[in-house]
Design a protein around this motif. Structure first.
Motif, PDB file in Angstrom:
ATOM      1  N   LYS A 278     -10.925 -10.414  12.563  1.00  0.00           N
ATOM      2  CA  LYS A 278     -10.886  -9.358  11.553  1.00  0.00           C
ATOM      3  C   LYS A 278      -9.528  -8.648  11.573  1.00  0.00           C
ATOM      4  CE  LYS A 278     -12.876  -5.232  11.948  1.00  0.00           C
ATOM      5  NZ  LYS A 278     -13.872  -4.224  12.242  1.00  0.00           N
ATOM      6  N   LEU A 279      -9.026  -8.290  10.385  1.00  0.00           N
ATOM      7  CA  LEU A 279      -7.788  -7.519  10.275  1.00  0.00           C
ATOM      8  C   LEU A 279      -8.029  -6.106  10.795  1.00  0.00           C
ATOM      9  CD1 LEU A 279      -4.837  -7.282   9.151  1.00  0.00           C
ATOM     10  CD2 LEU A 279      -5.878  -6.405   7.057  1.00  0.00           C
ATOM     11  N   ASN A 280      -7.213  -5.676  11.740  1.00  0.00           N
ATOM     12  CA  ASN A 280      -7.339  -4.343  12.323  1.00  0.00           C
ATOM     13  C   ASN A 280      -6.331  -3.360  11.762  1.00  0.00           C
ATOM     14  OD1 ASN A 280      -9.246  -4.428  14.949  1.00  0.00           O
ATOM     15  ND2 ASN A 280      -8.280  -6.390  14.584  1.00  0.00           N
ATOM     16  N   ALA A 281      -5.171  -3.852  11.331  1.00  0.00           N
ATOM     17  CA  ALA A 281      -4.135  -2.979  10.801  1.00  0.00           C
ATOM     18  C   ALA A 281      -3.119  -3.816  10.032  1.00  0.00           C
ATOM     19  CB  ALA A 281      -3.434  -2.221  11.924  1.00  0.00           C
ATOM     20  N   ALA A 282      -2.488  -3.191   9.066  1.00  0.00           N
ATOM     21  CA  ALA A 282      -1.378  -3.807   8.333  1.00  0.00           C
ATOM     22  C   ALA A 282      -0.231  -2.800   8.372  1.00  0.00           C
ATOM     23  CB  ALA A 282      -1.774  -4.113   6.897  1.00  0.00           C
ATOM     24  N   ILE A 283       0.939  -3.281   8.738  1.00  0.00           N
ATOM     25  CA  ILE A 283       2.101  -2.409   8.878  1.00  0.00           C
ATOM     26  C   ILE A 283       3.151  -2.843   7.870  1.00  0.00           C
ATOM     27  CG2 ILE A 283       3.865  -1.531  10.459  1.00  0.00           C
ATOM     28  CD1 ILE A 283       1.021  -0.956  11.451  1.00  0.00           C
ATOM     29  N   ARG A 284       3.713  -1.874   7.156  1.00  0.00           N
ATOM     30  CA  ARG A 284       4.808  -2.125   6.205  1.00  0.00           C
ATOM     31  C   ARG A 284       6.005  -1.297   6.644  1.00  0.00           C
ATOM     32  NH1 ARG A 284       3.104  -4.194   1.157  1.00  0.00           N
ATOM     33  NH2 ARG A 284       0.872  -4.549   1.104  1.00  0.00           N
ATOM     34  N   TRP A 285       7.139  -1.966   6.798  1.00  0.00           N
ATOM     35  CA  TRP A 285       8.365  -1.289   7.206  1.00  0.00           C
ATOM     36  C   TRP A 285       9.265  -1.136   6.006  1.00  0.00           C
ATOM     37  CZ3 TRP A 285      10.045  -4.643  11.996  1.00  0.00           C
ATOM     38  CH2 TRP A 285       9.055  -4.582  12.969  1.00  0.00           C
ATOM     39  N   TYR A 286       9.657   0.064   5.740  1.00  0.00           N
ATOM     40  CA  TYR A 286      10.628   0.357   4.687  1.00  0.00           C
ATOM     41  C   TYR A 286      11.878   0.917   5.364  1.00  0.00           C
ATOM     42  CZ  TYR A 286       6.613  -0.174   1.596  1.00  0.00           C
ATOM     43  OH  TYR A 286       5.521  -0.658   0.934  1.00  0.00           O
ATOM     44  N   ASP A 287      12.947   1.098   4.616  1.00  0.00           N
ATOM     45  CA  ASP A 287      14.183   1.604   5.199  1.00  0.00           C
ATOM     46  C   ASP A 287      14.000   2.957   5.869  1.00  0.00           C
ATOM     47  OD1 ASP A 287      15.635  -0.612   4.399  1.00  0.00           O
ATOM     48  OD2 ASP A 287      16.310   0.330   2.537  1.00  0.00           O
ATOM     49  N   GLU A 288      13.201   3.824   5.268  1.00  0.00           N
ATOM     50  CA  GLU A 288      13.059   5.192   5.774  1.00  0.00           C
ATOM     51  C   GLU A 288      11.682   5.520   6.349  1.00  0.00           C
ATOM     52  OE1 GLU A 288      15.695   7.160   5.997  1.00  0.00           O
ATOM     53  OE2 GLU A 288      16.891   5.583   5.051  1.00  0.00           O
ATOM     54  N   ALA A 289      10.706   4.660   6.132  1.00  0.00           N
ATOM     55  CA  ALA A 289       9.342   4.985   6.568  1.00  0.00           C
ATOM     56  C   ALA A 289       8.583   3.738   6.990  1.00  0.00           C
ATOM     57  CB  ALA A 289       8.588   5.691   5.445  1.00  0.00           C
ATOM     58  N   VAL A 290       7.547   3.962   7.768  1.00  0.00           N
ATOM     59  CA  VAL A 290       6.613   2.924   8.169  1.00  0.00           C
ATOM     60  C   VAL A 290       5.244   3.339   7.638  1.00  0.00           C
ATOM     61  CG1 VAL A 290       5.485   1.782  10.117  1.00  0.00           C
ATOM     62  CG2 VAL A 290       7.909   2.385  10.258  1.00  0.00           C
ATOM     63  N   VAL A 291       4.558   2.414   6.980  1.00  0.00           N
ATOM     64  CA  VAL A 291       3.218   2.666   6.473  1.00  0.00           C
ATOM     65  C   VAL A 291       2.254   1.820   7.302  1.00  0.00           C
ATOM     66  CG1 VAL A 291       1.659   2.444   4.502  1.00  0.00           C
ATOM     67  CG2 VAL A 291       4.044   3.107   4.132  1.00  0.00           C
ATOM     68  N   ALA A 292       1.239   2.462   7.859  1.00  0.00           N
ATOM     69  CA  ALA A 292       0.226   1.768   8.641  1.00  0.00           C
ATOM     70  C   ALA A 292      -1.115   1.942   7.947  1.00  0.00           C
ATOM     71  CB  ALA A 292       0.168   2.320  10.058  1.00  0.00           C
ATOM     72  N   ILE A 293      -1.781   0.827   7.717  1.00  0.00           N
ATOM     73  CA  ILE A 293      -3.104   0.830   7.088  1.00  0.00           C
ATOM     74  C   ILE A 293      -4.097   0.361   8.143  1.00  0.00           C
ATOM     75  CG2 ILE A 293      -4.559  -0.185   5.291  1.00  0.00           C
ATOM     76  CD1 ILE A 293      -1.869  -0.632   3.707  1.00  0.00           C
ATOM     77  N   TYR A 294      -5.098   1.190   8.402  1.00  0.00           N
ATOM     78  CA  TYR A 294      -6.128   0.883   9.385  1.00  0.00           C
ATOM     79  C   TYR A 294      -7.467   0.775   8.655  1.00  0.00           C
ATOM     80  CZ  TYR A 294      -2.543   2.815  12.494  1.00  0.00           C
ATOM     81  OH  TYR A 294      -1.370   3.092  13.147  1.00  0.00           O
ATOM     82  N   PRO A 295      -7.874  -0.426   8.267  1.00  0.00           N
ATOM     83  CA  PRO A 295      -9.151  -0.543   7.554  1.00  0.00           C
ATOM     84  C   PRO A 295     -10.333  -0.333   8.504  1.00  0.00           C
ATOM     85  CG  PRO A 295      -8.208  -2.715   7.925  1.00  0.00           C
ATOM     86  CD  PRO A 295      -7.208  -1.718   8.434  1.00  0.00           C
ATOM     87  N   TYR A 296     -11.349   0.334   7.988  1.00  0.00           N
ATOM     88  CA  TYR A 296     -12.598   0.508   8.733  1.00  0.00           C
ATOM     89  C   TYR A 296     -13.593  -0.567   8.304  1.00  0.00           C
ATOM     90  CZ  TYR A 296     -16.888   2.654  10.456  1.00  0.00           C
ATOM     91  OH  TYR A 296     -18.076   2.885  11.083  1.00  0.00           O
ATOM     92  N   ASP A 297     -13.641  -0.787   7.006  1.00  0.00           N
ATOM     93  CA  ASP A 297     -14.421  -1.889   6.442  1.00  0.00           C
ATOM     94  C   ASP A 297     -13.678  -2.347   5.189  1.00  0.00           C
ATOM     95  OD1 ASP A 297     -15.150  -0.110   4.340  1.00  0.00           O
ATOM     96  OD2 ASP A 297     -17.038   0.410   5.310  1.00  0.00           O
ATOM     97  N   GLU A 298     -14.294  -3.153   4.351  1.00  0.00           N
ATOM     98  CA  GLU A 298     -13.591  -3.708   3.183  1.00  0.00           C
ATOM     99  C   GLU A 298     -13.085  -2.638   2.220  1.00  0.00           C
ATOM    100  OE1 GLU A 298     -12.560  -6.775   2.526  1.00  0.00           O
ATOM    101  OE2 GLU A 298     -13.579  -7.716   4.198  1.00  0.00           O
ATOM    102  N   TRP A 299     -13.747  -1.478   2.187  1.00  0.00           N
ATOM    103  CA  TRP A 299     -13.418  -0.483   1.168  1.00  0.00           C
ATOM    104  C   TRP A 299     -12.955   0.851   1.705  1.00  0.00           C
ATOM    105  CZ3 TRP A 299     -12.861  -3.023  -3.049  1.00  0.00           C
ATOM    106  CH2 TRP A 299     -13.640  -4.161  -3.272  1.00  0.00           C
ATOM    107  N   SER A 300     -12.924   1.034   3.014  1.00  0.00           N
ATOM    108  CA  SER A 300     -12.530   2.335   3.549  1.00  0.00           C
ATOM    109  C   SER A 300     -11.642   2.178   4.773  1.00  0.00           C
ATOM    110  CB  SER A 300     -13.764   3.171   3.892  1.00  0.00           C
ATOM    111  OG  SER A 300     -14.515   2.553   4.918  1.00  0.00           O
ATOM    112  N   GLY A 301     -10.893   3.236   5.039  1.00  0.00           N
ATOM    113  CA  GLY A 301     -10.012   3.224   6.195  1.00  0.00           C
ATOM    114  C   GLY A 301      -9.079   4.410   6.180  1.00  0.00           C
ATOM    115  N   VAL A 302      -8.024   4.300   6.954  1.00  0.00           N
ATOM    116  CA  VAL A 302      -7.051   5.369   7.118  1.00  0.00           C
ATOM    117  C   VAL A 302      -5.672   4.805   6.827  1.00  0.00           C
ATOM    118  CG1 VAL A 302      -6.012   6.954   8.801  1.00  0.00           C
ATOM    119  CG2 VAL A 302      -8.475   6.536   8.847  1.00  0.00           C
ATOM    120  N   ILE A 303      -4.842   5.611   6.181  1.00  0.00           N
ATOM    121  CA  ILE A 303      -3.446   5.258   5.928  1.00  0.00           C
ATOM    122  C   ILE A 303      -2.588   6.349   6.546  1.00  0.00           C
ATOM    123  CG2 ILE A 303      -1.666   4.854   4.193  1.00  0.00           C
ATOM    124  CD1 ILE A 303      -3.962   4.149   2.224  1.00  0.00           C
TER     125      ILE A 303
END
Length: 160
Positions: free
Chosen positions: A116-141
Motif C-alpha cells: 500500500k502507498l504510505n506517502a507521496a513526496i513532491r519536491w519543488y524548488d522552494e517547497a516539499v509537498v508530502a501527501i499521507y493517504p489514510y484511505d483512498e479518499w482521505s488523508g493529510v497534506i
C-alpha cells in the motif's frame, strides 16, 4: 469536516491533537498489521508525521491540511505563507493539492507487490509537498520549506 479555508489552528501541537483524534484508529490498524507481520509502527508515515508534529519547528512547516474526498480543512498555515496568498489563490492552491492527493491511489495493481502507498513526496524548488493517504479518499497534506528539509538534503547529497 467542513469546507474550511482558514487555518483552524495556530500551533502544530494543536494540529497534532486534532489529527490524532481524527485518525484515532490508525494506531489500532498498525498494531493489527504488525501482528500479521505486514508492517510496524515505525513504518507508518502518517502516524510518524502526526506524532512528529510535537517536535516540528514551526519555521520549517508551511501548511498542514486534511482532506476527505473534495472536502478539506486547512489546519495550519504559517503566517508568512498566509500573507503571500490572497483568499482566491489560497483556495486554488489547496484544491490543487487535494486533487493531486486524490490522484495518488493507495493501491495500484501494477505495484501490488510493493504494498500500500504510505506517502507521496513532491519536491519543488522552494517547497516539499508530502501527501499521507489514510484511505483512498482521505488523508493529510503537509508542505515544508525545501531549504530545511532533511529528507531532500539527504537525498540530494547522495544523488550529486
Amino acid at each position: 469536516m467542513g469546507d474550511s479555508h482558514d487555518a483552524e489552528h495556530e500551533t502544530l501541537r494543536e494540529v497534532e491533537a486534532d489529527l490524532t483524534e481524527d485518525f484515532e484508529n490508525l494506531d489500532n490498524e498498525v498494531d493489527d498489521e504488525a501482528a500479521d507481520g505486514a508492517t510496524d509502527k515505525s513504518t507508518c508515515p502518517l502516524q510518524q508525521f502526526i506524532h512528529g508534529l510535537r517536535e516540528a519547528d514551526d519555521t520549517d512547516v508551511r501548511a498542514v491540511g486534511q482532506y476527505d474526498g473534495e472536502d478539506y480543512e486547512l489546519l495550519y498555515l504559517r503566517p508568512d505563507v498566509d500573507a503571500q496568498l490572497d483568499d482566491e489563490a489560497r483556495v486554488a492552491r489547496v484544491k490543487s493539492l487535494v486533487m493531486k492527493a486524490l490522484g495518488e491511489p493507495i493501491s495500484d495493481p501494477v505495484f501490488e507487490d510493493y504494498g500500500k502507498l504510505n506517502a507521496a513526496i513532491r519536491w519543488y524548488d522552494e517547497a516539499v509537498v508530502a501527501i499521507y493517504p489514510y484511505d483512498e479518499w482521505s488523508g493529510v497534506i503537509a508542505t515544508f520549506d525545501r531549504a530545511n528539509s532533511p529528507l531532500v538534503n539527504l537525498a540530494l547529497e547522495h544523488l550529486e
